[in-house]
Design a protein around this motif. Structure first.
Motif: not given
Lengths: 497, 278
Positions: A412-417
């Protein structure tokens, strides 16, 4: 000293002709693009601005009326009611984003590359089927007698569950009783203290703003004063402007612009969020105007106090938690206490008219498109996930992070973009879309206008009521709101790496 | 990617993905099932196929007769608009990527900025009026022009960056051979950016194909409707022949499905590339 390769001043005249010829060729290549953009891209948009100041019914009337269209927009109950639908659909769409994220993560974690690609391709198919086919198939699903949706509900027994939740007028079911149980809490606590759930959510918004920005300069106090005073002055001006006609309106507009500029000067980069909050707050505290300044003052005071007394990190954290708690609590109260308050009495007969009953239109619009993966969402998230390097996963495995832990700490944090991109598209889409409502509910937005959205209202004003100028004024108001939201998104929904 | 997994974990993942796929495809399946039924058959058994000898094949024949002109119109509009877009995007991107000239940045940012100026229903009003003044009401060319003008923005944004990456030497050697602008575009830009051009064109095609509101207000004659508007009119008929209607929906979905089968790779890549850039 002159360097050998320094440009020497030569007479330019000799190069004049070739240069023009060179540029002429380039401009010629650009001509189709520039011309088509100017005529079909910009001209209609500029024309909206111009025509918004006209009373305009093509062929019969075209008369300059200044800003009276806009005055009418701000007093148009149906237009503002349509924003209620948009807010509800926005919240629903926030929930409807999740299936695509979860599917993308599940796909991403599938071990076999070949299987993953095959399944990924399958998710493109719903995208390729024309949107109109989806709309019409779902519309046929909602047919009360013959539609698949009701017959599935009846066949699986879910209809009787719904009937049990709903009850009858004499014996209310579960949901109306829950709402009735929540009513005392709303009446004795939320309403006296905050002035209603919507106003409480505005307070939560103030706290959230302070969790992302803690300003330290002295100018900010002027900004806060402007924010708090604005609702009171706005009330006064509104009455004044409407009673005194042209000059009063002009004065009010000048003051509004001045206010915005002053906010921008005193509150720095993030100032744009305040006018929106004040607008929302004025809507939320409509019947008790004195509440909003008080709420704003409390929120700002709490935010400043925390920033002053506690260290920055824990203050931010505390503000974010309390702000979210208020907003989520408010949303829960709205969901369970204010929507299903009385039995609809549609389910007991087994043939609820999803698109024909006032109480069922919004649920039908929300359920529409289940499981909500028909757009580019899955592929976009998957693309983001595939950029995560294996090292991250290996490190997590060494630390003993389980599958659920990986979801929250890595994926989740890494697909925030990607989530942010989708969030922006989704918000603009929800604000502007109206095909869905026009096709499912007709030009009036269903029974009692419950499904009327701003876009549909614009469409109806123009093509049904033939008030083109008024539709353009509506369009300008929408345009400004969307622009503000886009800018705020760019600022606030940042990627935390 | 090869990571350690357990069979149980794999089952969960496939379970999630397949369950969602089943629900996502269910409406399409139902469309096909109903398309082979009469109204009476649909009423008695909506969920699954009846015996094969009771299938109403004529539903498809009748639907085909109705939908055929819509498909022809849609193909004309989408192909022409995508072709125009493709030409304009390629030329404009080439100029923006390769040359410096007065007002270059003004033009470029004006074009890109229009991506961030959302058109609302009000723009539909002024666009409709513009089309009326150009005498293009009830004319498919109105859709072609609007599709081509609107579709080029994102294309220019992406292709310009792509052309800037092409080594300058290629263009220079072409120039030395005496190639003009058009020849350079044809011999250098087009071959090298074929994949991205394909992707852009497909996405553009999809967008034009799915246009609803503009055709709805511009087109009047039954014979000129594009697929979305045609289906809408079919659905609005007073006595509904469910089987025929559903067969019409199914047929309307076929052209793009065929296109998709042949261009799968560009589709997936295109959506993915757009996501990473953004």
């Amino acid at each position: 000293m002159t360097r050998p390769d320094a440009p020497t001043t030569r007479p330019r005249r000799r190069h004049w002709l070739p240069r023009v010829r060179k540029y002429a060729g380039l401009y010629l290549l650009l001509l189709p693009t520039l011309l088509s953009m100017a005529v079909f891209g910009y001209y209609p948009k500029v024309d909206v601005l111009i025509k918004s100041m006209f009373r305009w019914t093509p062929g019969t009337v075209e008369e300059f009326v200044g800003i009276s269209n806009f005055v009418e927009v701000f007093g148009d109950p149906l237009f503002w009611q349509s924003f209620r639908v948009v807010v509800i659909m926005l919240l629903a769409n926030l929930v409807k984003m999740w299936p695509a994220i979860i599917v993308a993560i599940a796909l991403h974690r599938i071990a076999s590359d070949r299987m993953r690609y095959r399944l990924q391709v399958l998710f493109v198919v719903p995208m390729v089927v024309p949107g109109m086919v989806w709309l019409l198939v779902w519309k046929s699903f909602y047919d009360p007698e013959l539609g698949i949706f009701n017959r599935l509900l009846n066949a699986t027994g879910l209809m009787s569950v719904l009937a049990w939740l709903d009850g009858t007028a004499d014996a209310p079911g579960v949901m109306p009783r829950v709402a009735a149980a929540l009513r005392p809490a709303l009446d004795t606590f939320v309403s006296p203290v905050f002035g209603g759930v919507w106003a409480a959510i505005a307070l939560g918004g103030v706290l959230l703003i302070f969790s992302v920005q803690g300003r330290r300069d002295a100018r900010r106090w002027w900004g806060y004063a402007l924010v708090i005073v604005a609702p009171m002055v706005a009330q006064l001006f509104g009455a004044l402007a409407l009673s005194s006609g042209g000059a009063g309106i002009l004065f009010a507009v000048v003051c509004l612009v001045g206010w915005l500029i002053a906010l921008a000067l005193t509150l720095g980069a993030g100032w744009l969020v305040w006018p929106l909050l004040v607008m929302y707050g004025m809507w939320a505290c409509g019947h008790e105007p004195w509440r909003l300044p008080v709420l704003l003052a409390i929120g700002i005071g709490a935010g400043e106090l925390l920033h002053a007394k506690v260290d920055r990190l824990s203050a931010t954290d505390l503000l974010r938690r309390s702000g979210l708690a208020v907003v989520i609590g408010g949303a829960v109260l709205v969901a369970f206490g204010m929507i299903w308050t009385r039995p609809t009495e549609q389910f007991a007969g087994g043939t609820p008219a999803w698109l024909g009953n006032q109480d069922l239109v919004l649920p039908a619009l929300i359920i529409w498109g289940f499981p909500w993966v028909g757009t580019v969402g899955v592929l976009i998230y998957l693309a983001g996930l595939q950029q995560i390097s294996d090292d991250v996963y290996e490190a997590a495995e060494l630390d003993g992070v389980g599958p659920v832990g990986k979801l929250f700490r890595i994926e989740l944090p890494l697909i925030m973009t990607q989530v942010r991109i989708n969030l922006i598209f989704m918000t603009i889409g929800t604000l502007t879309a109206y095909e869905l409502y026009l096709i499912l509910l007709g030009q009036d937005g269903g029974p009692g206008n419950v499904g009327m959205v701003p876009g549909l209202y614009m469409y109806r004003s123009a093509f049904i009521d033939l008030r083109y100028g008024y539709a353009c004024a509506l369009g300008m108001v929408m345009f400004v709101i969307i622009l503000l939201l886009t800018v705020i998104y760019q600022k606030y929904v940042k990627v935390e790496k | 990617m090869s990571r350690r997994t357990t069979p149980a974990a794999e089952v969960v993942k496939y379970g999630i993905v397949l369950a969602v796929l089943v629900f996502a495809f269910y409406p399409l399946l139902v469309t096909v099932i109903i398309s082979f039924k009469t109204n009476a058959q649909y009423e008695s058994n909506p969920f699954f196929f009846d015996a094969l000898d009771t299938w109403q094949w004529h539903n498809w024949a009748e639907a085909w007769a109705i939908v055929k002109p819509y498909i022809t119109n849609s193909i004309f509009v989408s192909v022409t608009a995508s072709a125009c877009t493709l030409v304009m995007v390629t030329l404009a991107s080439y100029v923006f990527a390769r040359y410096r000239f007065p007002l270059k940045n003004v033009f470029y940012y004006l074009i890109i900025a229009s991506m961030f100026l959302p058109g609302t229903a009000a723009t539909l009003v002024t666009v409709f009026w513009l089309i009326r003044n150009l005498g293009l009401v009830n004319n498919l060319w109105a859709l072609v022009i609007m599709g081509a003008a609107g579709g080029q923005v994102a294309g220019i944004f992406i292709l310009r960056q792509f052309i800037e990456e092409i080594p300058k030497e290629l263009f220079e050697s072409a120039q030395i051979d005496g190639a003009g602008h058009l020849r350079q575009v044809w011999t250098v830009v087009v071959p090298l950016s074929l994949p991205i051009l394909a992707t852009l064109t497909i996405l553009d095609f999809l967008g034009t194909w799915n246009q609803v509101m503009l055709p709805l207000v511009v087109l009047k004659d039954e014979s000129k409707l594009t697929i979305p508007v045609g289906l809408l009119r079919l659905e609005g008929e007073y006595v509904k022949q469910w089987g025929q209607m559903m067969a019409g929906y199914a047929i309307a979905s076929i052209p793009l499905l065929v296109l998709f089968v042949f261009t799968m790779r560009w589709f997936v890549r295109g959506v993915t590339a757009g996501a990473i850039k953004g």
